[in-house]
Design an enzyme around this catalytic site. Structure first.
Site, mmCIF file in Angstrom:
data_model
loop_
_atom_site.group_PDB
_atom_site.id
_atom_site.type_symbol
_atom_site.label_atom_id
_atom_site.label_comp_id
_atom_site.label_asym_id
_atom_site.label_seq_id
_atom_site.Cartn_x
_atom_site.Cartn_y
_atom_site.Cartn_z
ATOM 1 N N HIS A 75 0.832 -1.165 -0.116
ATOM 2 C CA HIS A 75 -0.084 -0.102 0.018
ATOM 3 C C HIS A 75 0.882 1.264 -0.078
ATOM 4 C CE1 HIS A 75 -4.169 -1.809 0.483
ATOM 5 N NE2 HIS A 75 -3.465 -2.853 1.043
ATOM 6 N N THR A 76 2.040 1.063 -0.474
ATOM 7 C CA THR A 76 2.910 2.330 -0.575
ATOM 8 C C THR A 76 3.022 2.902 -2.189
ATOM 9 O OG1 THR A 76 4.923 0.620 -0.934
ATOM 10 C CG2 THR A 76 4.485 1.849 1.224
ATOM 11 N N GLY A 132 -6.993 -14.224 -8.324
ATOM 12 C CA GLY A 132 -7.671 -13.756 -7.091
ATOM 13 C C GLY A 132 -6.798 -14.001 -5.756
ATOM 14 N N SER A 152 -3.989 -10.647 -12.667
ATOM 15 C CA SER A 152 -4.599 -9.762 -13.464
ATOM 16 C C SER A 152 -3.486 -8.939 -14.373
ATOM 17 C CB SER A 152 -5.464 -8.762 -12.874
ATOM 18 O OG SER A 152 -4.801 -8.177 -11.678
ATOM 19 N N GLU A 207 -6.111 -1.012 -16.237
ATOM 20 C CA GLU A 207 -6.744 -1.544 -15.314
ATOM 21 C C GLU A 207 -7.504 -0.631 -14.463
ATOM 22 O OE1 GLU A 207 -4.819 -4.704 -13.217
ATOM 23 O OE2 GLU A 207 -5.947 -4.735 -11.258
ATOM 24 N N ASP A 227 2.205 -3.914 -9.453
ATOM 25 C CA ASP A 227 1.928 -5.340 -10.130
ATOM 26 C C ASP A 227 2.465 -5.079 -11.478
ATOM 27 O OD1 ASP A 227 0.854 -5.662 -7.646
ATOM 28 O OD2 ASP A 227 -1.208 -5.815 -8.361
#
Ligand code: ADP
Ligand code: MG
Length: 380
Positions: free
Chosen positions: A32-33, A120, A126, A158, A170
């Protein structure tokens, strides 16, 4: 990306068709950076999405996936628009749309996808299908884009076409990672350094535990957390939370409403953990990474609030049975956990995690060990 030919010195590759591969990833530290302009440290998995792509002249994009549930999907490239495609085919279609939006002359193609990246599971299946599509289009249409440029295209695909507000990690991991190392990435300007990570030489393994759960909150919560971080940086008058260092943290927290403090604490401490992890790897202290992983998990659990009972249990069981450290990896609310483990302890740690899940009544997790693999490339 440099163009990668299947066999160097052999005949030039087919200009109309070929096969490409792009990997899933695990992030060692830095969660989450990436939407806070911060640091991440992913490795590519040996698991890949492969796409066999043949150009067609009629402007039709025909998409088939072995994991897509049966039928092929046919789309006219000129009619691609956000919201216009449902299901899994959105991801590869999104990349063609994003390339065309950016002005690249990408037309129709027959695309056949086959992937062994678990979907998932927080392992970026993805990004793997986006990046394999981007790499194929880049080579077949001779676009001359490099890895970071293709990663940006895939992220825009995305964000704007699929509708997931993900950061850049990602796609950068899937495009740019190299075998034998982790990618130390500054998500502000996409400058990157490959940091050697020879787990086997150090007698270590990275155990990946796919908890096989994905909680429904994932998508909505992710957007809320991202918005919370953006609000905090605006209140602090900073371009992004990356611009706040550990020294400025106590004063900054005092200027923020209660509900944003825990988010900021995580992002600031997590960026510092990435820098510390890179320093340890540079110094050859791979074992030192263990406690950092566990500290990162505590921060994601207690401050950021994105772990869940299954990931907490996997971390607890791994560390309790001898892992040097463990943490959830990926966005959270389920997904996968990584554990740094002495090679000889892999069986005991695996059994301990499986047993803990059995006793708690959870679905049996899927486990495997991973070594840093290579990013997107042409394979045939
Ligand atoms: P993750 O990226 O962590 O695996 P996501 O929810 O971001 O999880 O992406 C998973 C989705 O990507 C799947 O639901 C599916 O729509 C699509 N996907 C990934 N790999 C494939 C594949 N091989 N074939 C078809 N769809 C795929
Ligand atoms: Mg994903």
């Amino acid at each position: 990306m440099t163009r990668t030919h299947a066999a160097r010195g052999a005949a030039a590759p087919n200009a109309l068709a070929g096969t490409w591969a792009a990997p899933g990833r695990v992030n060692l530290i830095g969660e989450h950076t990436d939407y806070n302009d911060g640091f991440v440290l992913p490795i590519a998995l040996p698991h890949t999405a492969r796409a066999t792509v043949r150009l067609r002249a009629d402007g039709v994009l025909r998409l088939y996936s072995e994991q897509g549930g049966g039928a092929a999907v046919e789309l006219a490239v000129t009619e691609l628009a956000p919201g216009g495609v449902d299901g899994w085919a959105r991801y590869p279609a999104a990349v063609v749309w994003a390339l065309r939006e950016a002005g690249h002359p990408v037309g129709g193609a027959d695309v056949r996808i086959d992937s062994d990246v678990p979907t998932g599971a927080g392992l970026s299946s993805s990004a793997a299908i986006e990046c394999v599509m981007a790499a194929a289009c880049n080579d077949l249409h001779d676009l001359g884009l490099d890895g970071p440029q293709l990663a940006r295209i895939a992220q825009r695909a995305e964000n704007a076409f699929v509708g997931v507000p993900c950061g850049i990690m990602d796609q950068m991991a899937s495009m740019c990672c190299r075998e034998g190392g982790a990618l130390f990435l500054d998500t502000r300007d996409l400058s990157a350094r490959h940091v050697p990570l020879d787990l086997v030489a150090a007698g270590l393994r990275l155990l990946v535990v796919d908890t096989r759960v994905k909680h429904d909150l994932a998508d909505g919560e992710y957007a809320k957390l991202r918005a919370g971080c953006e609000r905090a940086s605006a209140l602090l008058g900073l371009p992004a939370l990356r611009d706040l260092g550990p020294d400025g943290l106590p004063a900054a927290l005092g200027r923020l409403p209660h509900e944003l403090r825990r988010l900021v604490r995580h992002v600031v401490s997590e960026n510092a953990r990435v820098e510390r992890a890179v320093a340890l790897l540079d110094a050859g202290d791979l074992r030192g990474l263990g406690p950092l992983l566990t500290a990162g998990h505590a921060s994601l659990r207690d401050d950021y609030g994105v772990s869940c009972p299954e990931t907490d249990l996997a971390v607890e069981a791994a560390v309790g049975s001898g892992a040097l450290g463990a943490r959830m990896t990926g966005g959270g609310f389920g997904g996968s956990v990584i554990a740094l483990v002495d090679a000889g302890a892999v069986p005991a740690v695996t059994v301990a995690v499986e047993e803990a899940f059995r006793q708690a009544g959870h679905t049996a997790p899927r486990t495997f060990t991973a070594v840093p693999a290579t990013g997107a490339r042409r394979i045939a």
